[in-house]
Enzyme design. Structure first.
Site, mmCIF file in Angstrom:
data_model
loop_
_atom_site.group_PDB
_atom_site.id
_atom_site.type_symbol
_atom_site.label_atom_id
_atom_site.label_comp_id
_atom_site.label_asym_id
_atom_site.label_seq_id
_atom_site.Cartn_x
_atom_site.Cartn_y
_atom_site.Cartn_z
ATOM 1 N N CYS A 104 -39.446 -37.285 26.153
ATOM 2 C CA CYS A 104 -39.160 -37.516 24.754
ATOM 3 C C CYS A 104 -39.666 -38.839 24.275
ATOM 4 O O CYS A 104 -40.841 -39.350 24.163
ATOM 5 C CB CYS A 104 -37.642 -37.087 24.618
ATOM 6 S SG CYS A 104 -37.538 -36.593 22.942
ATOM 7 N N HIS A 133 -36.861 -31.776 27.704
ATOM 8 C CA HIS A 133 -35.459 -32.572 28.195
ATOM 9 C C HIS A 133 -35.350 -31.324 29.340
ATOM 10 O O HIS A 133 -35.575 -30.199 29.008
ATOM 11 C CB HIS A 133 -34.559 -32.668 27.368
ATOM 12 C CG HIS A 133 -34.658 -33.714 26.330
ATOM 13 N ND1 HIS A 133 -34.616 -35.122 26.977
ATOM 14 C CD2 HIS A 133 -34.782 -33.938 25.248
ATOM 15 C CE1 HIS A 133 -34.601 -35.909 25.794
ATOM 16 N NE2 HIS A 133 -34.734 -35.295 24.788
#
Length: 502
Positions: A341, A425
């Site tokens: 991310c 994630h």
């Protein structure tokens, strides 16, 4: 039964989250249809529900403990800090803007009370019991007027309150007594009693103190939970693990191959979803630690740059501390680096940010052929795909939109040599993919490490949740807890002076 309970705490990190999860797991094993709830959560550790709503990851964990699907109803207000003074406000799973603490407590918080109560009422109409988690301490008297997560919701929804105290920190009796004594008379009527957490030693030595506490407050203790290692799953923030030298707990199991694999996670500012590396720590022979100095990357077989709420700030921090140069040297030597991310964005060529930091054009580390532009609308998805020949599931929470212009495809990102980057994630929780990734890392690092063939992260998570349920079942007065959930706080509880203004 349409019962409820609010689990409050004498302090932050007293154990409210794990106690709430433990009660949920105990109840569902008794055949009770139960749901967790936290009116307002402040956390950088979040999760995306199937309907695309962002909630605190602790509430997602509690929903798993209750064996129900997490929804935005379980955490209607989420605050994601962007600095010491401001946070992004996420309402019913969607961001609605940035706000300072003064602005939030100065009026916005009170306006959210009706939304919070509506969500709780909907859950109570659907489930047999709702176990609510408070935030911080209910005795923050400077914030009581605008409180929507502790006594404010307890009084409005008429919920009995169980106060949890961490005895391992010391001063638990004073904390219990002081918490009650700083509440107004009206609030004290809902505080039913106490639960001691993280006790070490002989409980019989504690019992005289519990008897005296009952005599002083008129309130009983509903249980003494022993200290157990490894129960702090899906914590709300990364403060504890981001301290230099802190190590994520790994399974006490010998490696399958001849070597261990060392993972160094950069403890960047505003680190988010640090639980992404829990699945690595679950592997026998994988050692995970959080670091903040360049020299600590020297012996690492894999460096992880995790997610962050401040990508540009994290990039500056990496450069100031010499970590950026160390990562660049690693990449040049073909040594593994993984960016997740915000960490993925850091590894790219450049960042255009007029949303998060408002820094405009910022040069990245240039390790991946990726250009990132921050959009005002947040991406909140639950993607499913394939990588390294294995099925992968994950979730995305980001404002940055990545334009990948080269490299080998890797989930939604790319790979160049031994440098990987993705917005996903939770991907490492997919067992087959995690094993394949670790084999790649071991080969690039020259380690004779072999991932275990039978490690199931989902099964290990279930074992942890069952351990929480066992703690409640074996060390709390479950008959008394049941009565509390079903019937509310006992009548006629005494007022403990001085109290606070009503």
């Amino acid at each position: 039964m349409s019962g409820g309970l609010l689990v409050a705490g004498t302090t932050s990190d007293a154990g409210k989250s794990v106690v709430t999860a433990g009660i949920c797991r105990w109840l569902v094993r008794q055949g009770v249809k139960v749901a967790p709830f936290k009116a307002q959560n402040m956390s950088l550790n979040s999760f995306v529900t199937r309907e695309g709503a962002e909630i605190g990851r602790a509430q997602a964990m509690q929903a798993q403990a209750a064996r129900v699907e997490p929804t935005a109803l379980m955490n209607p207000v989420l605050l994601k800090p962007g600095s010491d003074r401001s946070s992004q406000v996420v309402l019913m799973g969607k961001p609605v803007g940035e706000m300072t603490a003064r602005g939030y407590h100065g009026g916005r918080q009170e306006a959210l009370l009706s939304t919070v109560l509506d969500c709780l009422a909907e859950l109570r109409g659907t489930y047999d019991a709702v176990i609510c988690e408070g935030a911080g301490s209910p005795a923050e008297i400077n914030l009581r007027r605008t409180d929507i997560v502790n006594m404010g919701i307890a009084r409005n929804a008429r919920l009995p309150v169980l106060v949890v105290g961490d005895i391992d920190r010391g001063g638990v009796f004073a904390s219990f007594f002081g918490t009650v004594a700083l509440l107004s008379r009206e609030d004290q009527e809902f505080v039913a009693g106490f639960l001691v957490n993280k006790f070490r030693g002989d409980v019989s030595l504690l019992e005289p103190g519990l008897d005296m506490l009952h005599g002083l407050t008129g309130r009983r203790t509903y249980g003494v939970l022993p200290f157990r290692h490894g129960l702090g799953i899906d914590e709300e923030d990364g403060l504890r693990v981001s301290l230099r030298g802190a190590v994520r707990e790994s399974r006490v199991t010998s490696p399958v191959g001849e070597d261990v694999l060392r993972v160094a996670v950069c403890a960047i500012p505003l680190m988010s979803n640090f639980t992404d590396v829990d699945a690595l720590a679950a592997e026998p022979g994988v050692v995970v630690r959080f670091v903040d100095r360049a020299e600590e990357l020297a012996d690492a077989d894999l460096v992880v740059v995790p997610g962050t709420r401040g990508t540009v700030k994290a990039l500056e921090w990496l450069r100031e501390r010499g970590l950026a140069d160390a990562i660049l040297r690693r990449a040049a030597e073909g040594r593994p680096v993984l960016g997740i991310c915000g960490g993925f964005q850091v590894l790219g060529e450049h960042i255009e940010d007029e949303v998060e930091s408002r820094a405009g054009h910022v040069e990245g580390l240039g390790l991946l052929p990726v250009r990132v532009r921050f959009a005002r609308e947040k991406t909140l998805t639950r993607p499913v795909g394939e990588a390294l020949g294995e099925h992968v599931e994950g979730y995305e929470i980001h404002h940055g939109v990545a334009d990948v212009t080269g490299g080998e495809p890797f989930l939604d990102g790319c790979r160049v040599g031994a440098v990987w980057g993705t917005h996903w994630h939770g991907s490492l929780e997919s067992d087959g993919f995690r094993r394949a990734f670790l084999r790649e890392v071991a080969a690039a690092a020259g380690r004779r490490f072999v991932p275990a063939a039978d490690t199931s992260f989902a099964a290990l998570r279930e074992e942890q949740l069952d351990r929480l349920g066992d703690l409640i079942e074996e060390h709390a007065d479950t008959d008394a807890l049941w009565r509390l959930i079903e019937s509310g706080a006992p009548q006629g509880l005494p007022f403990i002076p001085p109290g606070a203004p009503a």
